[in-house]
Every structure is written in C-alpha cells, then in structure tokens.
Write an enzyme that holds these catalytic residues in place. Structure first.
Site, PDB file in Angstrom:
ATOM      1  N   GLU A 330      -4.723  -2.521   0.316  1.00 58.95           N
ATOM      2  CA  GLU A 330      -5.685  -3.268  -0.473  1.00 58.95           C
ATOM      3  C   GLU A 330      -7.152  -2.722  -0.111  1.00 58.95           C
ATOM      4  OE1 GLU A 330      -4.891  -5.190   3.016  1.00 58.95           O
ATOM      5  OE2 GLU A 330      -3.555  -5.175   1.153  1.00 58.95           O
ATOM      6  N   ASP A 331      -8.313  -2.941  -1.019  1.00 61.40           N
ATOM      7  CA  ASP A 331      -9.554  -2.683  -0.401  1.00 61.40           C
ATOM      8  C   ASP A 331     -10.003  -3.443   0.504  1.00 61.40           C
ATOM      9  OD1 ASP A 331      -9.690  -0.305  -2.131  1.00 61.40           O
ATOM     10  OD2 ASP A 331     -10.531  -1.526  -4.000  1.00 61.40           O
ATOM     11  N   ILE A 332     -11.092  -3.297   1.135  1.00 60.59           N
ATOM     12  CA  ILE A 332     -11.440  -4.184   2.289  1.00 60.59           C
ATOM     13  C   ILE A 332     -11.878  -5.407   1.730  1.00 60.59           C
ATOM     14  CG2 ILE A 332     -13.732  -3.337   2.220  1.00 60.59           C
ATOM     15  CD1 ILE A 332     -13.829  -3.449   5.226  1.00 60.59           C
ATOM     16  N   VAL A 334     -10.916  -7.083  -0.729  1.00 58.36           N
ATOM     17  CA  VAL A 334      -9.812  -7.790  -1.520  1.00 58.36           C
ATOM     18  C   VAL A 334      -8.725  -8.435  -0.672  1.00 58.36           C
ATOM     19  CG1 VAL A 334      -7.793  -7.287  -3.068  1.00 58.36           C
ATOM     20  CG2 VAL A 334      -9.732  -5.933  -3.370  1.00 58.36           C
TER      21      VAL A 334
END
Length: 528
Positions: A330-332, A334
């Site tokens: 996941e993105d940082i 998220v």
C-alpha cells in the site's frame, strides 16, 4: 643405484595418513625401495600440533586435524539448535598436483628400469588431470574429521555426566551427531585454503605461463585456489610443457616437491535451511512505508513495516539477516485494515530452526507491543518455501477491497450521482502507468476491472448545512488497480474514471484505506 636418480637436497615428507589412507589405495604408487627420496612421518608426528612440527609435502597438513580445529567447529555448531550435521569439504586443486608429480616421478623410475638413465622418449611428462576418485584425500579427510567430532562429543558427554557443567553454553547436546555418508539439510562446510606459497606458485615462477583466456590473468602470487579447475589444469600443463624443455628438469620437479610450505588453513561455516514465517499485518499509520524508503540517498522516516516485523524475529531466531515479502504493498499514506495484508519473512541461516506455536504467539505479542500503535501482526505460522508462490501469484490474481473518501469541490454529490457510482457488474478500465510512479515503473497500458462499488453514505463536512461534499465509496478491484487514478482520471490516463462517470472534473480522492485482501494465507506447514 639403477633407474631414475634425483639430485635433490631434501626428501619428500609423507605423513602417516597420506601413506596408509591415500597412497596405499593407488596401484601405481609403490614407495618401497623408491629412488625418489622420501621420509615417512610417524603417526605421532603426523598428529603433532607443535608449531615447529614438520608438515606433509603432499597434503600440506590437511590430514593433521588439530584439536583447535575440532573445538572451533564445535563452537560454531553449538550456536545452532539442530542435532545432525552433514560434513562437506572443498579441497584445493593444488593438493592433487603434489600427488600427480610424485606419481610422475615414480612412473619415470619404473620406465627407466635397470638402465643408466631415462631415454628421451621416456621422459615426457603425462598430461596433468585431477581424478578425485583415485586420489581420495577429500573422503579420507571427511571421515577422519567426522570421527574426531563424534569422539569429541562422546568425550564431553562423559565428562558432563561425571562432573557436571555449570556453564550451559559449554555443554554438548546429547543427540549431537556428525555424518559424511547421508546428505542432510544442515551442513558443516569446511573450505581448505592452500598456503599463499605452494607447489603451484613455485611452478609458475619457473616459467612464464600464458593464460588460457584473455579474461584470465596469471600472476606469481596466485595460490591456485580461485582460478577454477579448468584454468588451473591449463596453467599447470603449460608450466610443465615449458619446464620439459630444460635438461634434468626432473631434478627441479623433485626439488619443488620437497620444498617446505606453510600449513593449510581451514575456513569453517555452518549452513542450515531457511525458516519461513507467514502471517498478516495491519497498518494504522499514514506516515509509515512498507520497506525502508530512501530518496537521493537520504532516508525518509525512522522505521518501516519490514523493520518492525523482522527485527523481533531476527532476535528470536538468532540470525543476522531476513528477507521480507508481501502480497503487494500500500502507499505510505494508505492504511491496511480488515484482515490484513499477507506477508512472509525468510530467516537466513537461523541458529534456531524449530519453533512451537506458543513461541510464535510470543513473537507475535513482541512485534505488536514494540510496533504499537502503527502495526499489528496476526496468524503467524511456519510456512513452506514453495508456498511463497501463493504470495507472488497473489500480486496479480487476488482481489482487494478499498474504502475511498471522495471529495467534490464546489458542488455537492447529488442523489443521481451517488446512484451512478453503484457498480454491480464488473467495469473494465484502461490505465496507463500513473504519473506519480512513472519514474520507477515501465510505461504500459493495463486492463483492470472494478468488480463492484458501493457508496456507503454521504457525510456533511462543510460549514454550509446540508451541502454534501464527501462520499465514502467501498470498492472491490482486481490486483494491480490504481484506485487513486481511477477516481480523478490522472489527466485522462485512466478511463473511464469516476470523473468520467459523473461527467465532471472536480472530484478527487482525499483518503484511501485497504479494507481487505482476499487471499488464502498463511498456508501452515503441518510438518513444522
């Protein structure tokens, strides 16, 4: 004396073990009444650990297994919890050169018979090659080392039973055993390093040798250990061919063979199978990356999910390194909620190779306490290496559920627009590589599907009462779908997007969470 007469100042020193365990098994090695000057080191001298004791000219002291070598291996093995170890050995090629030259001199003697000397046709050297089955010094050493180690274990166990031991670190486990017959997953690896100056280096110094390949360079300081067997054999044959052009070159070979060199060194290592721990993690922070994050050589942030999970595991399993794998990332900014993201940790060369379910619970509690409140792990189990394919394939085959909060600038979401965002059948979209990741990903067109989408409520978060600018959308997508770009369209690079569906461009995403990752994991290893 009839036959070959060598004019050398010293004798070839042959240890007790080379004579009785190696040479006696080779048909053409007849040492008795040999005109090759030899001296036999008795069993006591062959085992002597005195600094000034004489080394064997054939094995460089390989078969002189010192007590310090045995104790060094036991100290290394004592750090591990495994009880059965297989011994592997690497013998340097230069040792086989010693046996070859001695055999060549003996054969010349046999060919010369009772004449006054060798005839020119009889003086040709045989082509050097390495026959590890004929010259079985490797197997002799392995058997000797195995016996010494098992004898040491028995001796220490008897001492422990008689006198006891206050220091548990010095105790020998009752079931600890070594073998050289049946291969095992756990190994004691012995790499024998030849002395820097040896028969090979002296042979190269006699005549310049051209390398076999332009990429291969020979120098007089090379000890022949890292050349590769084919290059080593080529270098020896080139040197012998050059040496044959000289008169009485057999004397030079005899002198080289009798020259005293330093003893070999032993490089000991222990290899055990990796341990694989699978589980799932939850992430509650929007500032924590999955792996250590560096930009321009400078680290961003103080920690990562990988470090928070692997560090307690490395401490328990007593290993220096670990490899973290996960099914996607996941993105940082998220969060990872719901059932958590599947992951696996590979513990490399762990001293502890067996773990119980209770110990896994303790590790899990340790991770959760040290990484609180950012990360939480669950379902820790030992998994098989082949099951890691489930993680790898899951990156493209799994489905993921998201919670996205959409924001409409300037106008509220109307009931009609909310209805349009109810997707009940799969919607195929085309996505070019997003601009935000284009610097590290290939430019591709990707076909992905939004499997379904459901608005979960209109929230009033503006000063003007009754104006609904925020909408929570629950989405189920195929793996690899860029959800943020599906909402705002990424300047037309993703279509159809939410903006395309609503027919306007002022809708963006302000928050995204992964609600669930639908993948069967971990797959428990029943044999662990």
């Amino acid at each position: 004396m009839n036959g070959l007469q060598l004019e050398v100042k010293q004798k070839v020193a042959i240890c007790y073990f080379c004579l009785h365990e190696v040479l006696s098994k080779i048909p053409y090695f007849s040492i008795e009444n040999s005109v090759v000057p030899v001296k036999f080191l008795d069993e006591v001298t062959s085992k002597s650990s005195d600094i000034g004791s004489e080394n064997c000219n054939l094995c460089y002291g390989i078969l002189k297994i010192l007590q310090s070598t045995v104790e060094g291996i036991m100290n290394r093995v004592g750090q591990f919890t495994e009880d059965n170890f297989f011994i592997t050995v690497h013998v340097p090629d230069v040792v086989y050169l010693n046996f070859f030259l001695l055999g060549a001199l003996l054969n010349w003697e046999a060919k010369s018979g009772g004449g006054d000397g060798l005839q020119p046709d009889n003086k040709a050297l045989p082509v050097f090659s390495i026959d590890t089955k004929l010259i079985n010094i490797k197997e002799v050493f392995r058997n000797m080392l195995c016996n010494r180690l098992n004898e040491y274990c028995d001796q220490r166990l008897n001492e422990q039973q008689k006198h006891g031991s206050q220091d548990r670190t010095e105790m020998v486990r009752p079931n600890l055993r070594f073998t050289c017959n049946t291969p095992l997953p756990c190994c004691v690896n012995v790499v024998i390093l030849p002395p820097n100056q040896n028969l090979f280096t002296e042979l190269l110094a006699e005549k310049a040798v051209q390398p076999r390949s332009k990429k291969m360079k020979f120098s007089y300081i090379e000890n022949g250990n890292d050349m590769g067997r084919n290059n080593f054999i080529h270098a020896v044959n080139c040197a012998l061919e050059s040496l044959e052009q000289q008169s009485r070159y057999e004397d030079k070979l005899g002198s080289l063979l009798t020259k005293n060199f330093d003893r070999v060194q032993f490089q000991i290592s222990v290899s055990v199978p990796q341990v694989f721990i699978g589980g799932r993690y939850l992430k509650f922070s929007r500032t924590l990356s999955q792996t250590p994050w560096f930009i321009g050589g400078r680290r961003k942030g103080t920690s990562s999910i990988e470090e928070l999970i692997t560090e307690p595991m490395k401490l328990f399993f007593k290993c220096d390194s670990a490899m973290f794998r996960s099914s996607g990332r996941e993105d940082i900014d998220v969060k990872m909620l719901g059932n958590g993201r599947p992951f696996a940790v590979e513990l490399i060369t762990p001293c502890v190779t067996k773990v119980t379910s209770d110990e896994l619970k303790t590790i899990q509690e340790e991770i959760n306490s040290t990484s609180k409140p950012d990360v939480k792990v669950s379902h820790l189990h030992v998994v098989k290496k082949e099951n890691l394919d489930v993680l790898r394939n899951g990156e493209t085959e799994k489905t993921k559920e998201y919670l996205a909060i959409l924001f409409s600038k300037g106008e509220k979401f109307s009931p009609n627009e909310v209805e349009k965002l109810k997707i009940i059948s799969p919607l195929e979209i085309n996505q070019k590589t997003p601009l935000r990741v284009l610097h590290r990903r290939s430019l591709l067109d990707r076909k992905r599907r939004i499997l379904w989408a459901t608005p979960e409520g209109v929230e009033l978060k503006c000063e003007q009462e009754g104006i609904s600018h925020y909408l929570t959308l629950r989405i189920l997508t195929e793996a690899g779908t860029y959800v943020k770009e599906w909402v705002h369209g990424d300047l037309g690079r993703t279509s159809p997007s939410v903006c395309d569906i609503l027919g306007r461009t002022n809708v963006d995403i302000v928050q995204l969470d992964v609600a669930n990752v639908h993948l069967t994991w971990p797959i428990e290893d029943k044999n662990s």
